[in-house]
Design a protein around this motif. Sequence first.
Motif, PDB file in Angstrom:
ATOM      1  N   ALA A 107      63.647 -46.908 -76.922  1.00  0.00           N
ATOM      2  CA  ALA A 107      62.187 -46.785 -77.039  1.00  0.00           C
ATOM      3  C   ALA A 107      61.677 -47.608 -78.219  1.00  0.00           C
ATOM      4  N   HIS A 108      62.444 -47.626 -79.311  1.00  0.00           N
ATOM      5  CA  HIS A 108      62.053 -48.446 -80.469  1.00  0.00           C
ATOM      6  C   HIS A 108      62.040 -49.923 -80.099  1.00  0.00           C
ATOM      7  N   VAL A 109      63.074 -50.362 -79.405  1.00  0.00           N
ATOM      8  CA  VAL A 109      63.121 -51.772 -78.975  1.00  0.00           C
ATOM      9  C   VAL A 109      61.887 -52.104 -78.136  1.00  0.00           C
ATOM     10  N   LEU A 110      61.556 -51.236 -77.210  1.00  0.00           N
ATOM     11  CA  LEU A 110      60.410 -51.492 -76.331  1.00  0.00           C
ATOM     12  C   LEU A 110      59.098 -51.474 -77.121  1.00  0.00           C
ATOM     13  N   ASP A 111      58.991 -50.558 -78.098  1.00  0.00           N
ATOM     14  CA  ASP A 111      57.779 -50.504 -78.928  1.00  0.00           C
ATOM     15  C   ASP A 111      57.597 -51.799 -79.720  1.00  0.00           C
ATOM     16  N   SER A 117      63.382 -61.128 -83.662  1.00  0.00           N
ATOM     17  CA  SER A 117      63.697 -61.039 -85.096  1.00  0.00           C
ATOM     18  C   SER A 117      63.225 -59.713 -85.686  1.00  0.00           C
ATOM     19  N   ALA A 118      62.335 -59.021 -84.974  1.00  0.00           N
ATOM     20  CA  ALA A 118      61.861 -57.726 -85.458  1.00  0.00           C
ATOM     21  C   ALA A 118      62.747 -56.573 -84.988  1.00  0.00           C
ATOM     22  N   LEU A 119      63.779 -56.891 -84.219  1.00  0.00           N
ATOM     23  CA  LEU A 119      64.683 -55.848 -83.713  1.00  0.00           C
ATOM     24  C   LEU A 119      65.893 -55.689 -84.631  1.00  0.00           C
ATOM     25  N   PRO A 120      66.529 -54.542 -84.588  1.00  0.00           N
ATOM     26  CA  PRO A 120      67.712 -54.320 -85.439  1.00  0.00           C
ATOM     27  C   PRO A 120      68.958 -54.960 -84.825  1.00  0.00           C
ATOM     28  N   ILE A 121      68.912 -56.284 -84.697  1.00  0.00           N
ATOM     29  CA  ILE A 121      70.025 -57.040 -84.112  1.00  0.00           C
ATOM     30  C   ILE A 121      70.285 -58.272 -84.968  1.00  0.00           C
ATOM     31  N   PRO A 122      71.462 -58.908 -84.801  1.00  0.00           N
ATOM     32  CA  PRO A 122      71.743 -60.145 -85.519  1.00  0.00           C
ATOM     33  C   PRO A 122      70.748 -61.237 -85.124  1.00  0.00           C
ATOM     34  N   PRO A 123      70.724 -62.351 -85.860  1.00  0.00           N
ATOM     35  CA  PRO A 123      69.823 -63.459 -85.502  1.00  0.00           C
ATOM     36  C   PRO A 123      70.150 -63.993 -84.110  1.00  0.00           C
ATOM     37  N   GLY A 166      66.595 -59.259 -71.194  1.00  0.00           N
ATOM     38  CA  GLY A 166      67.371 -58.233 -70.506  1.00  0.00           C
ATOM     39  C   GLY A 166      67.577 -57.056 -71.455  1.00  0.00           C
ATOM     40  N   VAL A 167      66.626 -56.131 -71.442  1.00  0.00           N
ATOM     41  CA  VAL A 167      66.587 -55.085 -72.463  1.00  0.00           C
ATOM     42  C   VAL A 167      67.792 -54.139 -72.360  1.00  0.00           C
ATOM     43  N   SER A 168      68.154 -53.746 -71.164  1.00  0.00           N
ATOM     44  CA  SER A 168      69.226 -52.749 -71.032  1.00  0.00           C
ATOM     45  C   SER A 168      70.553 -53.284 -71.565  1.00  0.00           C
ATOM     46  N   ARG A 169      70.825 -54.551 -71.241  1.00  0.00           N
ATOM     47  CA  ARG A 169      72.079 -55.127 -71.719  1.00  0.00           C
ATOM     48  C   ARG A 169      72.078 -55.227 -73.242  1.00  0.00           C
ATOM     49  N   LEU A 170      70.909 -55.590 -73.789  1.00  0.00           N
ATOM     50  CA  LEU A 170      70.789 -55.696 -75.250  1.00  0.00           C
ATOM     51  C   LEU A 170      70.955 -54.325 -75.912  1.00  0.00           C
ATOM     52  N   VAL A 171      70.288 -53.317 -75.346  1.00  0.00           N
ATOM     53  CA  VAL A 171      70.385 -51.966 -75.919  1.00  0.00           C
ATOM     54  C   VAL A 171      71.818 -51.436 -75.774  1.00  0.00           C
ATOM     55  N   LEU A 188      75.119 -51.340 -83.799  1.00  0.00           N
ATOM     56  CA  LEU A 188      74.265 -52.215 -84.610  1.00  0.00           C
ATOM     57  C   LEU A 188      73.114 -51.449 -85.239  1.00  0.00           C
ATOM     58  N   ALA A 189      72.682 -50.395 -84.576  1.00  0.00           N
ATOM     59  CA  ALA A 189      71.563 -49.605 -85.086  1.00  0.00           C
ATOM     60  C   ALA A 189      71.652 -48.212 -84.490  1.00  0.00           C
ATOM     61  N   ARG A 190      70.985 -47.287 -85.133  1.00  0.00           N
ATOM     62  CA  ARG A 190      70.932 -45.937 -84.588  1.00  0.00           C
ATOM     63  C   ARG A 190      69.662 -45.248 -85.064  1.00  0.00           C
ATOM     64  N   ALA A 191      69.292 -44.192 -84.349  1.00  0.00           N
ATOM     65  CA  ALA A 191      68.114 -43.420 -84.718  1.00  0.00           C
ATOM     66  C   ALA A 191      68.492 -42.446 -85.823  1.00  0.00           C
ATOM     67  N   THR A 192      67.557 -42.219 -86.771  1.00  0.00           N
ATOM     68  CA  THR A 192      67.863 -41.307 -87.868  1.00  0.00           C
ATOM     69  C   THR A 192      67.982 -39.858 -87.390  1.00  0.00           C
ATOM     70  N   ARG A 193      67.389 -39.545 -86.248  1.00  0.00           N
ATOM     71  CA  ARG A 193      67.636 -38.235 -85.632  1.00  0.00           C
ATOM     72  C   ARG A 193      67.301 -38.312 -84.148  1.00  0.00           C
ATOM     73  N   ALA A 194      67.776 -37.310 -83.385  1.00  0.00           N
ATOM     74  CA  ALA A 194      67.649 -37.348 -81.922  1.00  0.00           C
ATOM     75  C   ALA A 194      66.390 -36.671 -81.432  1.00  0.00           C
ATOM     76  N   VAL A 195      65.721 -35.897 -82.286  1.00  0.00           N
ATOM     77  CA  VAL A 195      64.496 -35.201 -81.865  1.00  0.00           C
ATOM     78  C   VAL A 195      63.346 -35.675 -82.751  1.00  0.00           C
ATOM     79  N   PRO A 196      62.114 -35.615 -82.253  1.00  0.00           N
ATOM     80  CA  PRO A 196      60.989 -36.086 -83.072  1.00  0.00           C
ATOM     81  C   PRO A 196      60.729 -35.237 -84.321  1.00  0.00           C
ATOM     82  N   ALA A 197      60.976 -33.935 -84.278  1.00  0.00           N
ATOM     83  CA  ALA A 197      60.511 -33.044 -85.345  1.00  0.00           C
ATOM     84  C   ALA A 197      61.029 -33.432 -86.724  1.00  0.00           C
ATOM     85  N   ALA A 198      60.102 -33.468 -87.699  1.00  0.00           N
ATOM     86  CA  ALA A 198      60.473 -33.602 -89.109  1.00  0.00           C
ATOM     87  C   ALA A 198      60.660 -32.228 -89.739  1.00  0.00           C
TER      88      ALA A 198
END
Lengths: 448, 448
Positions: free
Chosen positions: B22-26, B158-164, B328-333, B341-351
């Motif tokens: 979802a972050h990649v798509l955003d 370049s705005a994604l959490p991936i190598p150049p 090709g978003v799915s292959r990249l993700v 290469l990257a991960r979400a800081t948590r799996a649920v939205p709640a802070a």
Amino acid sequence: MARPTPLSGFPEWLPADRAVEAHVLDVLRRTFELHSFAGIETRAVEPLGELLRKGETSKEVYVLSRLQGEAGDDHAGDKRLGLHFDLTVPLARYVLEHAGTLAFPFKRYQIQKVWRGERPQDGRFREFTQADIDVVGADTLPFHYEVELPLVMAEALSALPIPPVRIAVNNRKIAQGFYEGIGLDDVDGALRAIDKLAKIGPDAVAELLQRDAGATPEQARAALDLASISGTDASVADRVRALGVRTDLLEEGLGELVALVTAAAERAPGVVVADLSIARGLDYYTGSVYETTLVGHEDLGSICSGGRYDSLASDGSRTYPGVGLSIGVSRLVARILSADLARATRAVPAAVLVAVASEEDRPASDAVAARLRAGGVPVEVAPAAAKFGKQIRHADRRGIPYVWFPGADGDEVKDIRSGDQVGADAQTWRPPADDLWPRVVAAERGTS
Amino acid sequence: MARPTPLSGFPEWLPADRAVEAHVLDVLRRTFELHSFAGIETRAVEPLGELLRKGETSKEVYVLSRLQGEAGDDHAGDKRLGLHFDLTVPLARYVLEHAGTLAFPFKRYQIQKVWRGERPQDGRFREFTQADIDVVGADTLPFHYEVELPLVMAEALSALPIPPVRIAVNNRKIAQGFYEGIGLDDVDGALRAIDKLAKIGPDAVAELLQRDAGATPEQARAALDLASISGTDASVADRVRALGVRTDLLEEGLGELVALVTAAAERAPGVVVADLSIARGLDYYTGSVYETTLVGHEDLGSICSGGRYDSLASDGSRTYPGVGLSIGVSRLVARILSADLARATRAVPAAVLVAVASEEDRPASDAVAARLRAGGVPVEVAPAAAKFGKQIRHADRRGIPYVWFPGADGDEVKDIRSGDQVGADAQTWRPPADDLWPRVVAAERGTS
């Protein structure tokens, strides 16, 4: 290639209308996430055997085949793949598949296309977007989620550019407890008859209850009395009790219904109404059931429905109860557009068109655009170094409010609505907040 | 119901992984909108006749049928419906269908699932997400869009959490102009041979050029010399000219290629490389062509490809040229996740998890949650009034950083990572910005 014509049942929006749909989806997503539902997507296909568990929907499924499939290449029978027709069947499968990894209660939202293999000539949507929220427990799921979920939907719907909604609620336990209390054993048959109340009226339903559900005239009368009760507070339960039927299940259902309408009256006043004539879905839901209408657009039918399942899924060792609701987004957006309830302030993202004086100067215009974008301003650069009048018309046709003129002695920006043109620096200039991005505004409020 | 198993080729993510997608798509959506591409979606299906225009893909199409379709109920032959296998065929159809309404040049982005009817045993994705940008003109489309579009993609990637990334570019006009200049008439045959260069090496390609494309040994040698040239500035054109071939088409292609790499060197240094061995797609593109690799992950193949079509669509009276690229978003993700290469800081939205002291106190906790959400803080209320230790573990398991304790004498909030617990007012308290929403962070930077 001749001009293609639309495919009946597969709605598709022009950019300005798609902006309205995207706004609706953004509002839903944000509300769901504020309530900590995690977003997931499931694949579009499920094995046919899974899709056909509820036999009644079997005729609405699209089955896939590979165009150049070899003999024996596709799985046979129930293992063939079909497009999902809702997001509940996939959720049940996802929960079972990942039960070892998910944390329960599992709160998820899911916004995806679904497909129904309707006959083209029936004019129904064959592809549409649903937005679902569900909470799934492992073995148990507290009742309070049956209060929380419709209130999340009420909050989400109230943030959309649509009229107020009414969420009508009922509870399977009330109908079942009451019918059993009066000795009417064919509960599902009785519910099927009651479901026709709005359409065919009480006399015809009384006949159906007797003919199809084996009711006596007195039982039919009592069932209709129950279905006539509605209200927004605890008095609903008193009126049910005044019918003189008492069972434990009925009392449990009344307690739940009262808890729901009481909490809702406080947290979303005027939205939730207990309506004991609601029968749709009571054949598969086991507790609360919800139906939502848009005030003034009742002809649309329910735009957001759902309920509680004691067994959304089961893998033999554990049972997964769930409660959820689903918004029919495409139908709602189609109404927003056809009734002109809301519209986007413009069809393209750009707030600014950067003019191009000559093709040799395009790099200077590109550089201005890059500086504006670095500040978060959506920008388009003119497609050609036409006369400025033509470039301004390009902006005007798309609803882009500002045209930027790079200049050797400093830049200027023109508000093409007012004609005001002032000196500006791309590093620091920002449009007013209302102009920055396209907004979706209620039609009566007008644009910008 | 037995535990379901995944379907090969239909990727599906757990919530924390879906948050990365979802972050990649955003990020992609925001970049595309900053450049004023309007978002559209097209229906998932097209008539089979449209899908099969490019005959080579015919074996990858999924065809739909209604499970309970009556005889004669489905359209026959080419009018049957198939799932789209890319977003270009639907775009061409959408442009023709709405040509009277759209404003040209039409800049659109489109992020949707596509399907390929691959044999399950081949292990390829059968469902995946693509993110496309295209600009479509009516009759004409200026060359400068062939510079702009890969740079938009470079900015998005370049705005994604991936190598150049490296975007390798070529131009059909160079290959065609050069081959014609040396008398090698089977341009497409020659390109098919050159396309195998990386796989089978120059000697085998030289043989193929002679056997399949009718080249003389000298022509094969010249074609390989051309394909050996790469670089990031105007010297590329000089080295081509040093091969001694001159045609107007070749010069036009070299001029375009140099304009592209020169602009790119300034606006996205180090990203765009001219590579005259790129042959994929040159059979249908008519100008620039793009292939993008992720540095260090070249085995993935191209993650973002595209090019220019002089005739994306035509309706007899008008022709619609276009230029576009597709990620090709799915292959990249899938690679982001598998290579960590990257991960979400948590799996649920709640802070924040609001604790519940007893079920009677749940309304007080709900009220706290509503106040926090009104301030834009994602919140979950504890599922049950368990011991506080258990409620804290509920938060901990989900990565929720704060637990809120409503109290008669004032509320307190605990940072469960540090153990710090302080008095707080739900009306005004806000978590640090890094904790407010889940973030997607490059794995080496670690979580907050």
